[in-house]
Design a protein around this motif. Structure first.
Motif, mmCIF file in Angstrom:
data_model
loop_
_atom_site.group_PDB
_atom_site.id
_atom_site.type_symbol
_atom_site.label_atom_id
_atom_site.label_comp_id
_atom_site.label_asym_id
_atom_site.label_seq_id
_atom_site.Cartn_x
_atom_site.Cartn_y
_atom_site.Cartn_z
ATOM 1 N N ARG A 12 38.282 0.432 -26.081
ATOM 2 C CA ARG A 12 38.139 -0.553 -25.003
ATOM 3 C C ARG A 12 39.062 -1.753 -25.249
ATOM 4 O O ARG A 12 39.740 -2.235 -24.351
ATOM 5 C CB ARG A 12 36.675 -1.007 -24.927
ATOM 6 N N TRP A 26 42.507 -0.832 -24.338
ATOM 7 C CA TRP A 26 42.775 -0.872 -22.890
ATOM 8 C C TRP A 26 42.967 -2.313 -22.427
ATOM 9 O O TRP A 26 43.932 -2.641 -21.740
ATOM 10 C CB TRP A 26 41.604 -0.215 -22.142
ATOM 11 N N LEU A 27 42.040 -3.178 -22.821
ATOM 12 C CA LEU A 27 42.094 -4.579 -22.387
ATOM 13 C C LEU A 27 43.377 -5.244 -22.887
ATOM 14 O O LEU A 27 44.063 -5.944 -22.147
ATOM 15 C CB LEU A 27 40.865 -5.341 -22.905
ATOM 16 N N ILE A 58 44.593 -8.663 -21.323
ATOM 17 C CA ILE A 58 43.316 -9.376 -21.247
ATOM 18 C C ILE A 58 42.892 -9.624 -22.695
ATOM 19 O O ILE A 58 42.277 -8.776 -23.331
ATOM 20 C CB ILE A 58 42.254 -8.552 -20.490
ATOM 21 N N THR A 59 43.309 -10.769 -23.211
ATOM 22 C CA THR A 59 43.053 -11.046 -24.625
ATOM 23 C C THR A 59 42.358 -12.393 -24.776
ATOM 24 O O THR A 59 42.455 -13.240 -23.901
ATOM 25 C CB THR A 59 44.368 -11.095 -25.434
ATOM 26 N N PHE A 60 41.675 -12.566 -25.853
ATOM 27 C CA PHE A 60 40.927 -13.809 -26.052
ATOM 28 C C PHE A 60 41.224 -14.442 -27.404
ATOM 29 O O PHE A 60 40.555 -15.357 -27.819
ATOM 30 C CB PHE A 60 39.426 -13.537 -25.903
ATOM 31 N N PRO A 90 38.578 0.369 -17.832
ATOM 32 C CA PRO A 90 38.479 0.398 -19.300
ATOM 33 C C PRO A 90 37.346 1.299 -19.772
ATOM 34 O O PRO A 90 36.371 1.492 -19.043
ATOM 35 C CB PRO A 90 38.175 -1.058 -19.657
ATOM 36 N N LYS A 102 30.521 -8.102 -33.519
ATOM 37 C CA LYS A 102 30.116 -9.478 -33.791
ATOM 38 C C LYS A 102 31.269 -10.380 -34.199
ATOM 39 O O LYS A 102 31.262 -11.563 -33.910
ATOM 40 C CB LYS A 102 29.069 -9.501 -34.908
ATOM 41 N N SER A 103 32.244 -9.819 -34.894
ATOM 42 C CA SER A 103 33.329 -10.681 -35.356
ATOM 43 C C SER A 103 34.577 -10.531 -34.490
ATOM 44 O O SER A 103 35.641 -11.017 -34.841
ATOM 45 C CB SER A 103 33.641 -10.395 -36.820
ATOM 46 N N PHE A 139 33.888 -10.339 -28.165
ATOM 47 C CA PHE A 139 32.428 -10.176 -28.169
ATOM 48 C C PHE A 139 31.763 -10.748 -26.920
ATOM 49 O O PHE A 139 31.012 -10.067 -26.222
ATOM 50 C CB PHE A 139 31.840 -10.813 -29.435
ATOM 51 N N GLU A 140 32.065 -12.014 -26.611
ATOM 52 C CA GLU A 140 31.449 -12.650 -25.433
ATOM 53 C C GLU A 140 31.867 -11.950 -24.144
ATOM 54 O O GLU A 140 31.089 -11.861 -23.207
ATOM 55 C CB GLU A 140 31.818 -14.135 -25.347
ATOM 56 N N PHE A 141 33.094 -11.510 -24.122
ATOM 57 C CA PHE A 141 33.568 -10.821 -22.925
ATOM 58 C C PHE A 141 32.797 -9.520 -22.714
ATOM 59 O O PHE A 141 32.314 -9.245 -21.616
ATOM 60 C CB PHE A 141 35.068 -10.528 -23.039
ATOM 61 N N CYS A 142 32.677 -8.728 -23.740
ATOM 62 C CA CYS A 142 32.045 -7.410 -23.594
ATOM 63 C C CYS A 142 30.540 -7.500 -23.372
ATOM 64 O O CYS A 142 29.977 -6.727 -22.614
ATOM 65 C CB CYS A 142 32.318 -6.548 -24.823
ATOM 66 N N TRP A 143 29.903 -8.434 -24.038
ATOM 67 C CA TRP A 143 28.429 -8.425 -24.048
ATOM 68 C C TRP A 143 27.773 -9.589 -23.320
ATOM 69 O O TRP A 143 26.564 -9.657 -23.221
ATOM 70 C CB TRP A 143 27.926 -8.344 -25.495
ATOM 71 N N GLY A 144 28.569 -10.507 -22.799
ATOM 72 C CA GLY A 144 27.993 -11.688 -22.151
ATOM 73 C C GLY A 144 27.623 -11.440 -20.691
ATOM 74 O O GLY A 144 28.046 -10.491 -20.087
#
Lengths: 326, 170, 87
Positions: free
Chosen positions: B25, B28-29, B34-36, B150, B160-161, B165-170
């Motif tokens: 995933r 793909w991002l 699409i990066t953070f 994706p 978690k690290s 993380f926030e993008f996928c699970w928020g």
């Protein structure tokens, strides 16, 4: 958390040998630029390209407000997080009538949810809450275009604002919501708060790959970054209104914090400072997020809304707007 | 200038190989930009810690992302520094990919992975098996990144690290 | 986290050190800075300082606290609010 700076004094933002200073008549303060995410400028502040270029290197966003505290414009440094793919797909959701209406509906749904949430614990406002539930309950299923949705939202907002008279101090009576210009204190507070949430939302959008000019509820042809207006709908009742209730009911803000000009009523410098302080502390307040199992600040929730929209656009997960569960 | 351009493309491909083994995933991002990383403090920390353990002298350093740092040593071998050997396969494949790339340019080099915390290093050669595996990986990357949507998020320990993380699970 | 920084630096380099610290912290008093900072930024700051100081002559102390609340700051005389975000 990267911080927001608010310059309410008059002065000069100056770069001197790779240090950023804010110089006023009484002091010269160095700014810890590494920790700053955004600067909100309310006072009469001078700055030159040398300072702007330095600020840009750190990706810091500047928001400017006019004398009355209304949003005037922003300086957004050249963006790093650009994804043409996301922008194209975001535009597709605007062009498709059904897809656009879905998102517009989501924003209104969340806004109405948070308005009702604000009235829920107030016995005095019970009748208004029922009226909103009624209006929303029968209206929500009969929407076939954006104009109708806007109309419904407008009617609900009217009832909502009327309810303020039931639980806010008498000095802050709301006859009706006036935007341009606000002529009484309560309208001045709402307008000021909405300016703040708008610019803060824009800051969060800027950190993501979303295009702030492509919106769904508001027409993208409006001059402003209209996606920020869309997302702000969710957070106006959740953040701005609760800040106002608190400030007024605790008598932290009173009539002495307002000035009047011909047609304008607006917060004076002291009033702005009190408001900003409470607003900022709200943004930093955290709530346990159930899925993330982490504490997320109100500011963080604005960012998460942006993420959810991206996921919606790329076909990953259907957008479900925030409904505060706490 | 052309060389830099080209190397950044190779680097980009290298990260994708790494991600292929870590999270499809993320791959793909990342391929859609699409990066953070830029707003992640963990990423910054990783970057800085790398500079501590390997000051810039003697190396031409190419930053790849939080987990990956490529140095081209003065003798021309390729070195990667890792903080743990948790993602061993991903690390190995990434370095092997660079070797594969160089080989095609007619340059034969050695790859080294340093694990400073564990005081270990791994020396890699481009064996025929690795060569085959790289080819396979490149094909798989092509397949994943050309998909219109994706791969769905799947919870792993490393989430978690991760900067996503926030993008996928928020 | 919340950090207090104090330093003792040879005159020749003190200006450089001060300039670096100003980017990351709030100036409090002569040779003292403080402020909230993330771990990543803190390490970045230390990295920058290391490239400037002479290790056998200069020293920079960091008092690192997990939360600001842990630090029970008491002030005699004038307190200057250089750390407020509303100016």
């Amino acid at each position: 958390m990267q911080k927001s700076l608010y310059l309410t004094s008059n002065g000069r933002l100056r770069r001197h040998e790779n240090t950023l200073y804010f110089e006023t008549e009484v002091e010269k303060r160095s700014i810890d630029i590494e920790n700053v995410e955004q600067i909100h400028i309310f006072g009469e502040v001078d700055l030159n390209t040398k300072a702007l270029n330095y600020i840009s290197q750190y990706g810091i966003v500047l928001h400017f407000y006019n004398y009355y505290g209304f949003y005037a414009g922003s300086f957004l440094p050249r963006k790093k997080n650009v994804s043409g793919d996301v922008v194209v797909r975001q535009a597709l959701h605007y062009l498709d009538r059904e897809k656009r209406l879905f998102l517009a509906y989501c924003f209104v749904e969340s806004a109405v949810y948070h308005m009702m949430r604000n009235l829920r614990e107030r016995k005095e406002a019970e009748a208004f809450l029922i009226a909103i539930e009624d209006e929303w309950g029968k209206g929500r299923f009969n929407i076939s275009n954006i104009a109708e949705l806007m109309g419904l939202e407008g009617r609900i907002r009217n009832i909502y604002y009327q309810s303020f008279n039931q639980f806010l101090p008498e000095d802050f009576a709301m006859e009706k919501r006036e935007k341009r210009p606000p002529t009484n204190p309560i309208n001045a507070l709402i307008s000021f708060g909405n300016s703040l949430i708008y610019s803060h939302t824009l800051s969060q959008i800027y950190q993501t790959q979303l295009d702030p000019t492509i919106s769904f509820l508001h027409e993208p042809s409006e001059k402003r970054f209209s996606l920020s207006l869309d997302i702000s709908e969710i957070f106006k009742p959740l953040i701005v209104d609760t800040v106002i209730f608190k400030l007024l009911n605790n008598r932290q803000i009173s009539l002495e914090h307002f000035d009047e000009d011909l047609n304008y009523c607006y917060l004076n410098q002291e009033g702005k400072k009190i408001f900003i302080k409470e607003f900022q502390s709200k943004l930093e307040t955290t709530v346990r997020h159930r899925q993330l199992n982490r504490n997320v600040s109100y500011k963080g929730f604005i960012r998460l809304e942006c993420y959810k929209l991206i996921k919606h656009f790329i076909g990953d997960q259907v957008y479900s707007p925030l409904k505060a569960w706490w | 200038m052309e060389d830099i351009q080209e190397f950044s493309e190779v680097k980009f491909q290298g990260i994708k190989i790494n991600y292929l083994y870590i999270c499809k995933r993320k791959l793909w991002l990342f391929s859609k930009n699409i990066t953070f990383e830029s707003t992640s403090d963990k990423v910054l920390l990783g970057k800085v810690l790398h500079e501590y353990s390997y000051p810039k002298e003697n190396t031409k350093e190419v930053l790849i992302d939080n987990l990956v740092m490529i140095d081209i040593l003065s003798d021309g071998s390729i070195r990667e520094v890792k903080y743990s050997s948790k993602m061993k396969e991903a690390d190995i494949m990434q370095v092997v990919y660079y070797l594969y790339y160089l080989k095609q340019k007619g340059i034969q080099k050695q790859g080294i992975i340093n694990y400073p915390k564990e005081k270990r290093k791994e020396v890699l050669e481009l064996t025929p098996e690795y060569k085959e595996k790289v080819k396979q990986a490149l094909k798989e990357i092509e397949e994943i990144t050309t998909k219109p949507i994706p791969p769905p998020a799947q919870k792993q320990k490393i989430c978690k690290s991760c900067a996503y993380f926030e993008f996928c699970w928020g | 986290m919340f950090v207090i920084v104090t330093y003792d630096i040879n005159e020749k380099r003190v200006n450089k050190v001060r300039k670096i610290l100003k980017k990351y912290f709030t100036w409090v008093q002569n040779s003292v800075f403080e402020g909230e900072i993330t771990l990543g930024k803190l390490e970045k700051c230390k990295r920058e300082l290391l490239s400037v100081i002479e290790k056998d002559e200069d020293s920079v102390y960091f008092y690192e606290m997990e939360y600001k609340l842990v630090c029970n700051k008491k002030v005699l005389g004038q307190e200057k609010n250089y750390d407020s975000i509303i100016i």
